[in-house]
Design an enzyme around this catalytic site. Structure first.
Site: not given
Length: 378
Positions: A65, A91, A109, A198, A202
């Site tokens: 990322g 990325d 990926d 999200y 996490k």
């Protein structure tokens, strides 16, 4: 056992290998009672070892990322310390020319386990920094995709880190807390129970990483980032993004429409402090770490407070408030402040930027960037 050597045992458990000399942890485990997936089986025999980089040996770093808010800047810092070729950005997007010219970049990926494994093996990666994720507001708009990237992608990274004895960094967030969490301040250890995909992903990452550390010796490290404020990348769908956009609007139009209430207080941090915390944490000896997941803090402010500080430089800034129900609900469930006393005690964390320094630096940096791009600036 020789200092600095971690023995990896043949695949005997659900997630593969045991790192960091933790043979004693598995002596009582009946190997035949575990059923491993084919991709988790290792061909290593019991004599093979995986060695952590010695003090004279630079780590080989892969950042997933890497074209998000944090990857490029972190890569620049790590390349200065460890050498350009030792830090690989990755990325799924096409990189801009300045990224291509600054050092190694590869397509990766995190949902493609086989290709990610090839990258790690072929490039002799020893540190993996996992920044691939869908952020809070974007994740709520596409829960299925967020679950896929943030959880399935994480599992691929965890498996590969365990199999290859990597030092793994996975960032967490203020979004890992929920309405029932202590908010002022939020400690490292408390009830979390977030209400966004999200945040849920996490917390899942924090717990999986800690589990694999305690059971199998994975060198897992996690920091809960506050809202990170940076000039180099545009807002990416996070709930704290107003604190980036307001600077651009102040200099371009003199007007900012904020999607949060004027009194919504959230923890924030200058990107330079965020990068420095990440590097210092990754470099900290394991013996100094009493936790695997730490809060880090710098400042907390409201939209009105940052606007007032900006007006010291740009007196005519106008801010209107039009709260977005989704983002406001998310923000109201998050901590007002972080308690980062454990990070300060264990590995010496201390921020440099407060609100005054942050505002001055952001305005100066945006002016310089727009001037260099030939754009008009206030």
């Amino acid at each position: 056992m020789q200092p600095g050597v971690r023995v990896c045992v043949p695949t005997m458990a659900v997630l593969g290998l045991f790192c960091r000399g933790c043979l004693s942890r598995v002596r009582g485990l009946p190997g035949h009672s575990f059923n491993c997936l084919p991709r988790q089986m290792s061909r290593w025999n019991s004599q093979e070892t995986c060695t952590s980089p010695t003090p004279q040996e630079n780590p080989r770093v892969l950042i997933t990322g890497g074209l998000g808010q944090l990857g490029v800047g972190l890569a620049q810092i790590l390349r200065k310390q460890y050498g350009t070729d030792n830090v690989i950005l990755s990325d799924i997007k096409k990189p801009p020319p300045h990224v291509v010219s600054s050092g190694p970049f590869v397509y990766a990926d995190v949902l493609d386990y086989k290709h990610l494994r090839e990258l790690i093996v072929n490039n002799r990666v020893t540190w993996l920094i996992h920044y691939s994720a869908l952020l809070s507001a974007v994740g709520e708009a596409n829960v299925a995709l967020a679950r896929k990237i943030n959880i399935t992608g994480l599992h691929n990274v965890l498996d590969l880190a365990l199999e290859n004895c990597l030092r793994l960094f996975v960032p967490s967030t203020i979004g890992a807390f929920g309405p029932s969490s202590p908010r002022d301040p939020a400690p490292d250890l408390c009830v979390q129970r977030p209400r966004t995909i999200y945040g849920v992903s996490k917390v899942h990452g924090e717990l999986m990483g800690e589990y694999l550390h305690h059971k199998y010796g994975l060198d897992f490290r996690c920091l809960r980032y506050p809202g990170v404020i940076s000039v180099n990348t545009p807002p990416g769908g996070g709930t704290t993004d107003y604190a980036v956009q307001i600077f651009h609007d102040a200099l371009s139009t003199g007007h900012h429409e904020c999607y949060l209430r004027h009194d919504t207080r959230l923890p924030m941090m200058h990107v330079s402090d965020c990068h420095r915390a990440t590097v210092e944490f990754m470099q900290a000896p394991e013996c100094q770490l009493s936790l695997r997941t730490y809060n880090i803090a710098a400042m907390s402010f409201t939209p009105e407070e940052v606007a007032q500080e900006i007006r010291k430089h740009l007196p005519y800034l106008k801010v209107t408030y039009n709260p977005d129900s989704v983002r406001q609900t998310i923000a109201d469930s998050w901590p007002v402040r972080f308690d980062d006393s454990n990070a300060r005690r264990d590995w010496g964390w201390a921020p440099v930027f407060g609100l005054e320094e942050l505002v001055s630096d952001m305005l100066r940096s945006i002016r310089e960037k727009t001037t260099n791009e030939g754009l008009p600036v206030s």
